[in-house]
Design a protein around this motif. Sequence first.
Motif, PDB file in Angstrom:
ATOM      1  N   VAL A   1      -3.186 -22.396 -20.448  1.00 28.07           N
ATOM      2  CA  VAL A   1      -2.535 -22.296 -19.140  1.00 28.07           C
ATOM      3  C   VAL A   1      -1.269 -23.135 -19.187  1.00 28.07           C
ATOM      4  CG1 VAL A   1      -2.736 -22.751 -16.675  1.00 28.07           C
ATOM      5  CG2 VAL A   1      -4.728 -21.992 -17.971  1.00 28.07           C
TER       6      VAL A   1
ATOM      7  N   GLN B   1       2.606 -24.668 -18.075  1.00 34.57           N
ATOM      8  CA  GLN B   1       3.085 -25.477 -16.962  1.00 34.57           C
ATOM      9  C   GLN B   1       3.590 -24.630 -15.808  1.00 34.57           C
ATOM     10  OE1 GLN B   1       5.832 -28.442 -18.130  1.00 34.57           O
ATOM     11  NE2 GLN B   1       6.483 -28.926 -16.088  1.00 34.57           N
TER      12      GLN B   1
ATOM     13  N   ALA C   1       3.534 -21.251 -14.076  1.00 41.65           N
ATOM     14  CA  ALA C   1       2.935 -19.922 -13.947  1.00 41.65           C
ATOM     15  C   ALA C   1       4.007 -18.916 -13.596  1.00 41.65           C
ATOM     16  CB  ALA C   1       1.864 -19.937 -12.873  1.00 41.65           C
TER      17      ALA C   1
ATOM     18  N   GLN D   1      -0.414 -20.440  -9.820  1.00 41.38           N
ATOM     19  CA  GLN D   1      -0.980 -21.288 -10.861  1.00 41.38           C
ATOM     20  C   GLN D   1      -2.490 -21.065 -10.940  1.00 41.38           C
ATOM     21  OE1 GLN D   1       1.347 -23.261 -12.589  1.00 41.38           O
ATOM     22  NE2 GLN D   1      -0.236 -23.497 -14.098  1.00 41.38           N
TER      23      GLN D   1
ATOM     24  N   VAL E   1      -4.837 -19.696 -13.969  1.00 46.02           N
ATOM     25  CA  VAL E   1      -6.104 -20.289 -14.421  1.00 46.02           C
ATOM     26  C   VAL E   1      -7.162 -19.193 -14.496  1.00 46.02           C
ATOM     27  CG1 VAL E   1      -7.953 -21.912 -13.846  1.00 46.02           C
ATOM     28  CG2 VAL E   1      -5.579 -22.574 -13.483  1.00 46.02           C
TER      29      VAL E   1
ATOM     30  N   SER F   1      -6.694 -17.105 -17.547  1.00 47.93           N
ATOM     31  CA  SER F   1      -7.150 -17.723 -18.795  1.00 47.93           C
ATOM     32  C   SER F   1      -8.651 -17.531 -18.964  1.00 47.93           C
ATOM     33  CB  SER F   1      -6.798 -19.212 -18.792  1.00 47.93           C
ATOM     34  OG  SER F   1      -7.606 -19.886 -17.857  1.00 47.93           O
TER      35      SER F   1
ATOM     36  N   PHE G   1      -5.113 -26.755 -20.676  1.00 50.77           N
ATOM     37  CA  PHE G   1      -4.240 -26.809 -19.504  1.00 50.77           C
ATOM     38  C   PHE G   1      -3.040 -27.681 -19.857  1.00 50.77           C
ATOM     39  CE2 PHE G   1      -8.468 -26.195 -17.650  1.00 50.77           C
ATOM     40  CZ  PHE G   1      -8.229 -25.125 -16.812  1.00 50.77           C
TER      41      PHE G   1
ATOM     42  N   PRO H   1      -0.550 -28.216 -15.733  1.00 53.53           N
ATOM     43  CA  PRO H   1      -0.592 -27.099 -14.788  1.00 53.53           C
ATOM     44  C   PRO H   1      -0.129 -27.453 -13.384  1.00 53.53           C
ATOM     45  CG  PRO H   1      -2.798 -27.909 -15.187  1.00 53.53           C
ATOM     46  CD  PRO H   1      -1.898 -28.652 -16.105  1.00 53.53           C
ATOM     47  N   THR H   2      -0.044 -28.733 -13.047  1.00 55.41           N
ATOM     48  CA  THR H   2       0.337 -29.044 -11.665  1.00 55.41           C
ATOM     49  C   THR H   2       1.677 -29.764 -11.563  1.00 55.41           C
ATOM     50  OG1 THR H   2      -0.778 -31.188 -11.680  1.00 55.41           O
ATOM     51  CG2 THR H   2      -2.084 -29.296 -11.016  1.00 55.41           C
TER      52      THR H   2
ATOM     53  N   VAL I   1      -5.127 -26.612  -7.148  1.00 56.41           N
ATOM     54  CA  VAL I   1      -5.235 -26.291  -8.567  1.00 56.41           C
ATOM     55  C   VAL I   1      -6.227 -27.227  -9.253  1.00 56.41           C
ATOM     56  CG1 VAL I   1      -3.980 -26.090 -10.727  1.00 56.41           C
ATOM     57  CG2 VAL I   1      -2.916 -25.349  -8.615  1.00 56.41           C
TER      58      VAL I   1
ATOM     59  N   TYR J   1      -6.897 -31.223 -21.106  1.00 58.65           N
ATOM     60  CA  TYR J   1      -5.998 -31.298 -19.966  1.00 58.65           C
ATOM     61  C   TYR J   1      -4.811 -32.188 -20.328  1.00 58.65           C
ATOM     62  CZ  TYR J   1      -4.591 -31.097 -15.109  1.00 58.65           C
ATOM     63  OH  TYR J   1      -3.893 -30.847 -13.971  1.00 58.65           O
TER      64      TYR J   1
ATOM     65  N   THR K   1      -1.195 -33.851 -19.499  1.00 55.25           N
ATOM     66  CA  THR K   1      -0.355 -34.235 -18.366  1.00 55.25           C
ATOM     67  C   THR K   1       0.344 -35.549 -18.670  1.00 55.25           C
ATOM     68  OG1 THR K   1      -0.336 -34.774 -16.010  1.00 55.25           O
ATOM     69  CG2 THR K   1      -2.280 -35.406 -17.229  1.00 55.25           C
TER      70      THR K   1
END
Lengths: 271, 541
Positions: free
Chosen positions: B97, B99, B101, B163, B167, B170, B180, B183-184, B195, B212, B214
């Motif tokens: 997923v 960054q 969408a 977004q 998800v 995916s 991910f 993603p946010t 999300v 994840y 970030t």
Amino acid sequence: MNLLIKSPLSARIGLCIVLFNIIVAIFAPLIAPYSETEVVGDVWEQMSGNSLLGTDHLGRDLMSRLIFGARNTIALAFITTMLSFLSGTTLGFVAAVKGGWIDNLFSRIIDIIMAFPTLIFALMILSVMGSSVMILIVTIAILDSTRVYRLARAVAMDIEVMDFVEVARLRGEGLWWIMRREILPNAMPSLVAEFGLRFCFVFLFIASLSFLGLGLQPPLADWGGMVRENAGAITFGIFIPLIPAAAIAFLTVGVNLIVDWFLHLASGMHN
Amino acid sequence: MKSENLLQIRNLFIEGFYENQWNTIVDDISLDLKRGEVLGLIGESGAGKSTIGLAAMGYTRQGCRLASGSIKLDGMELFGASEEQLRSIRGDKIAYVAQSAAASFNPSHRIIHQYAEGPVQHGIMDYEQARKNAVKIYDRLFLPDPEKIGLRYPHELSGGQLQRAMVAMSMSCEPDIIVFDEPTTALDVTTQIEVLASVKEITEKMNKAALYITHDLAVVAQVAHRIMVLRNGGLVEEGETRRLIKKPKEKYTRDLLSVRTLSEDKNDEDKTDVILKVKDVYATYNGVDNVLEDINLTVRRGRTVALVGESGSGKSTLARVITGMLPATRGEISFLGQPLSPDLKHRDKNNLRRLQMIYQMPDTALNPKQTVRTVIGRPLDFYFGIRGKEAEKRIRDLLTRIELEPAKYIDRLTPELSGGEKQRICIARALAAEPDFIICDEVTSALDQLVAEGILSLLQDLQREMNISYLFITHDLATVKAIADKIVIMLEGRIIEQGEKKEVLTPPHHEYTDKLLASVPVMDPDWLDNLLDKRASTFLS
């Protein structure tokens, strides 16, 4: 100079080709064995010691005409393309930066010119104004500049929305600075690529005009015209028209090798 | 089942080709990922997070290569696997997923068709079955109208919905692992919650494993069981989430964790003179609908006013109105006591000079064909006519002021700078004009946390030294808390609340302010659960 040392092989080859052509053009009277107009033998003679590349449809020495043709062809193509880029780019940038009615006015005028088939438009002007070299240059430059305008406007519009242009506007910068310092350097890659193409199209366009009797007037030699004049030889299995065609191809390749190198430098890519 | 090791990476080295040689960009990373587990990868840009995430799928970006090590996905070695083999596992066993969408969906296909593409291609199910599954997953991820939403085109969904649709997509081939990748990051705080909740839903209730990635520790604390802190491709520290947040071992982790407290409260707010006054301003883009309505605000000398709101709330539009890029249709803007022409074209050079702006994206705010010298030198020449030696000296002074070494930076082209350095150059450009007032439009949101903090404290120092006023536009409440004196909250083109920082941040506040404040993740692993529980109970009651 430092740039030249680091340049790739292809760019150096391109540079050599173009330099060779330019030197030949400049020193034409010294290099050429005969004059542009002198009849030295029979029509379409084969290669011989007398005329190294054979003779053309009037029995003039092909080699000499090729050398003198380089002068006319390169100078004409260069001046025309420069002119069309100067006007097309300037107008395109103004349209993109100013927008509104100025953009509309310019674009509609350009649309009108583009609505005519180029050859017919050129014929119209040349038959009214007469076919002098000056008018030939201006006509082709105007026609070419319509294409350049479209490209320049589209590219500039993409750049114009970037924040650094807004910064310049907020600073109170005038049109000239925005066009010259903010937009032009970023539009260069697209414009240079187009330059390489346009430069070569000019030969071909002059050739078609010459065919209609409105290009460079005989006995002046130009490569495009020479292909046309001698085209008939092909039917007899004589390859003489291929020689000026090869000259055009040769120069085209050279110019574009350099253009590729510029593009490479301008895009900031390495390898 | 619980202890099944899905992904095993051992001694992974990845190299990238730049400056004419191969350089190590991922340096000896080993990790394990079990079913039902979420592993957080955290670090600043260039830390190698995304590279590791992609390597877990056996993929490297162009110009990179897997140098050595082992990547085992469910027992299968990806290192040196053929393109064919890799294609069969991607989407099927492991999904990604991205960054943005908005950039990852094809804008001209309906959402559900893009959802079905994977499973149909892999021959797992036919379209009809994929559609039914999609509806189920849309429902689980709290997307509105799950039956019909898939028939919409990407531009018909909001950023947060899109977004979540990503998800959901995916999940289409029911992979075991999902990667991910930030993603946010591109979302507002209020949509970020949606999300994050769906990420939790998938990993916990559907028993999937996830990586994840970030740069925001507070976000990863909500979803991850374990966290790996990365820097320059290497591992800084790894640990169970609660432990790592409570007792970080390394200094770098502590820096990332450190709460931003930069500004001391300034008193005597009303004593300094008014720099900017916006009165009853309305603005419109199309001449019909007002994008700004009834805007009133005041900025005083040496003070920072934070303008807060979600994207689309009209924050940046207000900045455009103040700078004159978008002339106000009604109302009045006065600057230093004098009315300011609404249109940029009619403002005099001196007013333009005194009102400067710094942008969100330093990449696009600097002309890539200009050197630092030109960028900073131009305002000096333009406003003050300073050239030559005098300009050179001023440019060097400015560079020193923004904490960049003059000799090293003055001749560089702007693309040769990092994001934080670029933003500093933008600040220097604004300072060169010797302004009274600077609009800062999301100046830190494109930067990594530590870099952003550097920029914020620089801005604060400059304010103290030069008594400049700021209008600070942001959607990041942590930043607001750190630097604002006064807070203005905008929603749908209107100001819904404004006042001194303390006033706005202490209850009771406007309902929306409440939601906004509650949506900022805090460094507490239980925060998201508590918030969701609270929202659910208020919803039920």
